[in-house]
Enzyme design. Structure first.
Site, short mmCIF file in Angstrom:
data_model
loop_
_atom_site.label_atom_id
_atom_site.label_comp_id
_atom_site.label_asym_id
_atom_site.label_seq_id
_atom_site.Cartn_x
_atom_site.Cartn_y
_atom_site.Cartn_z
N TYR A 104 -8.17 23.62 22.43
CA TYR A 104 -8.28 22.32 23.38
C TYR A 104 -6.82 21.87 23.45
O TYR A 104 -6.14 21.86 22.72
CB TYR A 104 -8.97 21.09 22.60
CG TYR A 104 -9.05 20.03 23.25
CD1 TYR A 104 -9.84 19.51 24.43
CD2 TYR A 104 -8.17 18.81 22.73
CE1 TYR A 104 -9.80 18.30 24.88
CE2 TYR A 104 -8.09 17.55 23.44
CZ TYR A 104 -9.06 17.37 24.46
OH TYR A 104 -8.94 16.19 25.16
N GLU A 134 0.72 -1.15 0.00
CA GLU A 134 -0.02 0.04 0.03
C GLU A 134 0.78 1.41 0.15
O GLU A 134 0.46 2.46 0.59
CB GLU A 134 -0.91 0.06 1.14
CG GLU A 134 -1.97 -1.08 1.14
CD GLU A 134 -2.88 -0.92 0.34
OE1 GLU A 134 -2.78 -0.21 -0.84
OE2 GLU A 134 -4.05 -1.90 0.46
N HIS A 165 -12.74 -2.16 2.77
CA HIS A 165 -11.32 -2.23 3.21
C HIS A 165 -10.84 -1.98 4.62
O HIS A 165 -10.58 -2.81 5.39
CB HIS A 165 -10.44 -1.34 2.17
CG HIS A 165 -9.22 -1.58 2.12
ND1 HIS A 165 -8.27 -1.36 1.04
CD2 HIS A 165 -8.09 -2.01 2.99
CE1 HIS A 165 -6.82 -1.68 1.29
NE2 HIS A 165 -6.89 -1.83 2.64
N HIS A 186 -2.35 3.17 8.27
CA HIS A 186 -3.50 2.38 7.63
C HIS A 186 -3.83 1.03 8.50
O HIS A 186 -2.77 0.44 8.67
CB HIS A 186 -3.24 2.05 6.16
CG HIS A 186 -3.86 1.14 5.66
ND1 HIS A 186 -5.50 1.01 5.57
CD2 HIS A 186 -3.68 -0.10 4.64
CE1 HIS A 186 -5.91 0.10 4.89
NE2 HIS A 186 -4.91 -0.75 4.74
N HIS A 234 -7.08 -2.21 9.91
CA HIS A 234 -8.21 -2.88 9.40
C HIS A 234 -9.03 -3.02 10.47
O HIS A 234 -9.48 -4.15 10.99
CB HIS A 234 -7.95 -4.07 8.68
CG HIS A 234 -7.24 -3.75 7.34
ND1 HIS A 234 -6.89 -5.08 6.53
CD2 HIS A 234 -7.06 -2.79 6.53
CE1 HIS A 234 -6.26 -4.77 5.56
NE2 HIS A 234 -6.22 -3.39 5.40
N TYR A 247 -19.60 14.90 19.00
CA TYR A 247 -18.81 16.00 18.74
C TYR A 247 -17.34 15.75 18.39
O TYR A 247 -16.80 16.54 17.73
CB TYR A 247 -18.89 16.98 19.83
CG TYR A 247 -17.86 16.54 21.19
CD1 TYR A 247 -16.40 17.11 21.23
CD2 TYR A 247 -18.23 15.67 22.09
CE1 TYR A 247 -15.71 16.75 22.18
CE2 TYR A 247 -17.59 15.58 23.12
CZ TYR A 247 -16.08 15.72 23.03
OH TYR A 247 -15.25 15.29 24.21
#
Length: 217
Positions: free
Chosen positions: A211, A76, A158, A95, A97, A116
């Site tokens: 924040y 990937e 995916h 990335h 899964h 939120y």
């Protein structure tokens, strides 16, 4: 291998193992990278489980796909390279899964503003990309199209992908997205979640600007 390279390589190894230990990936699924040097990246290899990874297994690549050595980069790599090209602020990409993200992606459904914290990903929702086969330049293209003004998206049929200004942030965003995906699915089992309005989201986005710990001026 320089000290900086060694530290970055080890941080990738540690991140992959942490992600697996949290149940966000299993086996050899998923991949992690860091922007490296000028026009390059360090990325995890293809097909090697977390427990067998070491610094030497991390692959140095150009963003155009060039690499040397016997260890092949993640299949990937196109997605990671495309994000670094399109998003100058991206310094790390994860990335993965995770189960609930995958479940929603298989419905080709993104995450709407039911909570939120959706706004912390940059937009009013977390979109799901179009479908494309794994490991292709086409997949990289559809992912980048889903990311404008956002640092995270689901990937159709995916999984998910997230980037950040550092690896810790990209990993944290991955974990947060999976938590929200699970919470959305739980809420949907009980009824129809009430969505935040545009005005409510605008207030949240302004709140996020202050924040956390602020850097001294």
């Amino acid at each position: 291998m320089t000290d900086q390279s060694a530290a970055m390589r080890q941080s990738l190894v540690d991140a992959v193992r942490a992600i697996a230990s949290k149940g966000l990936n299993s086996g050899t699924s998923g991949n992690v990278s860091l922007r490296f040097g000028v026009g390059g990246m360090l990325i995890t290899p293809t097909g090697i489980p977390p427990e067998k990874l070491d610094q030497a297994a991390m692959v140095e690549m150009t963003l155009d796909g060039g690499w040397n050595g016997e260890i092949r980069p993640s299949s990937e790599w196109n997605m990671h390279a495309a994000i670094y090209k399109a998003c100058p602020q991206a310094q790390a990409v994860v990335h993965a899964h995770p189960d609930h993200c995958v479940a929603l992606s298989c419905l080709r459904q993104g995450l709407p503003p039911f909570h939120y914290m959706i706004a912390s990903f940059g937009g009013d929702d977390v979109p799901c990309s179009d479908y494309a086969p794994f490991g292709t330049a086409e997949l990289a293209e559809v992912v980048v199209r889903a990311l404008p003004e956002r640092n995270t998206c689901l990937i159709a049929n995916h999984g998910m992908i997230a980037y950040g200004p550092d690896l810790a942030t990209a990993v944290a965003r991955t974990e947060k997205l999976e938590t929200l995906a699970r919470q959305y699915m739980l809420a949907s089992m009980l009824g129809r979640p009430v969505m935040l309005t545009d005005d409510e989201l605008s207030v949240v986005k302004n709140r996020y600007k202050t924040y956390g710990q602020q850097k001294p001026k």
